[in-house]
Design a protein around this motif. Structure first.
Motif, PDB file in Angstrom:
ATOM      1  N   VAL A 167     -11.199 -20.978  18.357  1.00 28.86           N
ATOM      2  CA  VAL A 167     -11.247 -21.205  19.893  1.00 28.86           C
ATOM      3  C   VAL A 167     -11.303 -19.863  20.779  1.00 28.86           C
ATOM      4  CG1 VAL A 167      -8.846 -21.075  20.324  1.00 28.86           C
ATOM      5  CG2 VAL A 167     -10.051 -22.475  21.738  1.00 28.86           C
ATOM      6  N   MET A 168     -11.377 -18.765  19.901  1.00 29.48           N
ATOM      7  CA  MET A 168     -11.528 -17.346  20.768  1.00 29.48           C
ATOM      8  C   MET A 168     -13.052 -16.886  20.753  1.00 29.48           C
ATOM      9  SD  MET A 168      -8.145 -15.210  19.573  1.00 29.48           S
ATOM     10  CE  MET A 168      -8.727 -13.745  20.545  1.00 29.48           C
ATOM     11  N   VAL A 169     -13.777 -17.562  19.903  1.00 28.94           N
ATOM     12  CA  VAL A 169     -15.151 -17.128  19.643  1.00 28.94           C
ATOM     13  C   VAL A 169     -16.210 -17.419  21.010  1.00 28.94           C
ATOM     14  CG1 VAL A 169     -17.340 -17.084  18.252  1.00 28.94           C
ATOM     15  CG2 VAL A 169     -15.025 -17.077  17.271  1.00 28.94           C
ATOM     16  N   THR A 170     -16.727 -16.769  21.713  1.00 32.00           N
ATOM     17  CA  THR A 170     -17.472 -17.004  22.775  1.00 32.00           C
ATOM     18  C   THR A 170     -18.966 -17.438  22.584  1.00 32.00           C
ATOM     19  OG1 THR A 170     -18.520 -14.829  23.008  1.00 32.00           O
ATOM     20  CG2 THR A 170     -16.275 -15.156  24.037  1.00 32.00           C
ATOM     21  N   SER A 171     -19.682 -18.063  23.536  1.00 32.06           N
ATOM     22  CA  SER A 171     -20.943 -18.475  23.314  1.00 32.06           C
ATOM     23  C   SER A 171     -21.996 -17.385  22.853  1.00 32.06           C
ATOM     24  CB  SER A 171     -21.568 -19.313  24.605  1.00 32.06           C
ATOM     25  OG  SER A 171     -21.466 -18.468  25.621  1.00 32.06           O
ATOM     26  N   ASP A 172     -21.576 -16.292  23.228  1.00 33.01           N
ATOM     27  CA  ASP A 172     -22.597 -15.015  22.774  1.00 33.01           C
ATOM     28  C   ASP A 172     -21.912 -14.165  21.812  1.00 33.01           C
ATOM     29  OD1 ASP A 172     -20.529 -14.194  24.251  1.00 33.01           O
ATOM     30  OD2 ASP A 172     -21.569 -12.618  25.556  1.00 33.01           O
ATOM     31  N   GLY A 173     -20.818 -14.719  21.077  1.00 35.20           N
ATOM     32  CA  GLY A 173     -20.538 -14.447  19.711  1.00 35.20           C
ATOM     33  C   GLY A 173     -19.727 -13.169  19.699  1.00 35.20           C
ATOM     34  N   ARG A 174     -18.898 -13.324  20.712  1.00 37.84           N
ATOM     35  CA  ARG A 174     -17.848 -12.160  20.976  1.00 37.84           C
ATOM     36  C   ARG A 174     -16.451 -12.836  20.765  1.00 37.84           C
ATOM     37  NH1 ARG A 174     -16.591  -9.516  24.693  1.00 37.84           N
ATOM     38  NH2 ARG A 174     -16.666  -7.153  24.186  1.00 37.84           N
ATOM     39  N   VAL A 175     -15.467 -11.815  20.979  1.00 39.13           N
ATOM     40  CA  VAL A 175     -14.022 -12.490  20.849  1.00 39.13           C
ATOM     41  C   VAL A 175     -13.228 -12.509  22.214  1.00 39.13           C
ATOM     42  CG1 VAL A 175     -11.825 -12.077  19.990  1.00 39.13           C
ATOM     43  CG2 VAL A 175     -13.873 -11.358  18.440  1.00 39.13           C
TER      44      VAL A 175
END
Length: 278
Positions: A167-175
């Motif tokens: 649930v911590m992974v963003t739409s641009d692949g970051r944390v």
């Protein structure tokens, strides 16, 4: 005397003949050979050579910067991670501390290496491995800023040194470290007996928010939708609409047809946001 006169006369005739006939002879010679003043001197006209542009330099493809490594995810839930961090910081929460999955894996690996050593006699050292939990706890104890924690965790995740909840992974692949820090505050409020208010999301001031009236068989209800923005995580979207990260599963379950995993949301993806009382 007469001979002398005749000789002189003959010589004069010869001179006159030379004077008269020499120009005529030269004109004939010039007619045959051409004179520098009468002959038009021209340069040989050669076909114009095509102007060849310099050979275009081959366009070398510019080396592209390597895409950042997508964070590896773990099976640990956000609530378990939050409870573990708060426990390490000395806070008591209603959520029991769950065993750390990464630490269990390290212990399992250490046991395997010990078995190998007993058979081969060769000692193998297990390099210490950081975990998200230890990184965050250490940074918070040192009083580091949110930006520092974000850079620290993302660098560790990009190099594969830590795993994070999906649930911590963003739409641009970051944390999305803000989600974890937000959840720490939420759990601390709940543990102290406080309540977390449900935000009132105004579509006019929140990009991506859409409210529509859906006609059902017996009545009409308002349905909310949200278009994922760059940098969003599913946890952040849950905080935006519900005020709590742990309610992200409401959104996930309502969008299972288009969302296969909580860490695979995409920028521009349109999500249904169910009401909490549904």
């Amino acid at each position: 005397m007469i001979r002398t006169v005749l000789a002189f006369f003959a010589f004069a005739l010869v001179v006159c003949a030379l004077i008269v006939f020499r120009p005529f002879s030269e004109s004939q010679d010039m007619a045959a050979t051409g004179s520098a003043s009468d002959v038009e001197v021209t340069r040989a006209i050669t076909p114009a050579e095509p102007v060849v542009a310099p050979a275009a330099q081959a366009i070398q493809p510019q080396p592209q910067a390597p895409r950042p490594r997508r964070p590896e995810t773990s099976d640990v839930s956000m609530d378990d991670m939050t409870a573990s961090v708060l426990a390490d910081l000395g806070f008591e929460t209603e959520t029991p501390e769950a065993p750390n999955v990464e630490e269990q894996q390290i212990e399992t690996t250490a046991g395997i290496l010990a078995s190998i050593e007993s058979v081969t006699g060769q000692q193998v050292e297990l390099a210490p491995r950081q975990t998200l939990r230890t990184l965050v706890v250490t940074a918070l104890r040192e009083g580091q800023s949110d930006d520092y924690i974000d850079a620290l965790v993302n660098e560790a995740a990009a190099t594969g040194r830590v795993t994070v909840p999906e649930v911590m992974v963003t739409s641009d692949g970051r944390v999305d470290t803000a989600v974890l820090l937000e959840n720490l505050v939420t759990h601390a409020i709940i543990a102290s007996g406080g309540n977390v208010p449900v935000p009132d999301v105004d579509p006019t001031t929140n990009p991506g928010v859409e409210v529509r009236v859906v006609q059902r068989a017996q009545d009409a209800v308002q349905a909310r939708f949200y278009t994922v923005q760059t940098g969003d995580s599913l946890g952040a979207i849950a905080v935006k609409f519900y005020g709590r990260v742990d309610l992200f599963d409401r959104i996930f379950e309502a969008n299972r047809q288009t969302l296969s995993s909580p860490d695979l949301i995409r920028t521009g993806q349109r999500l249904v946001i169910p009401a909490l009382d549904a």
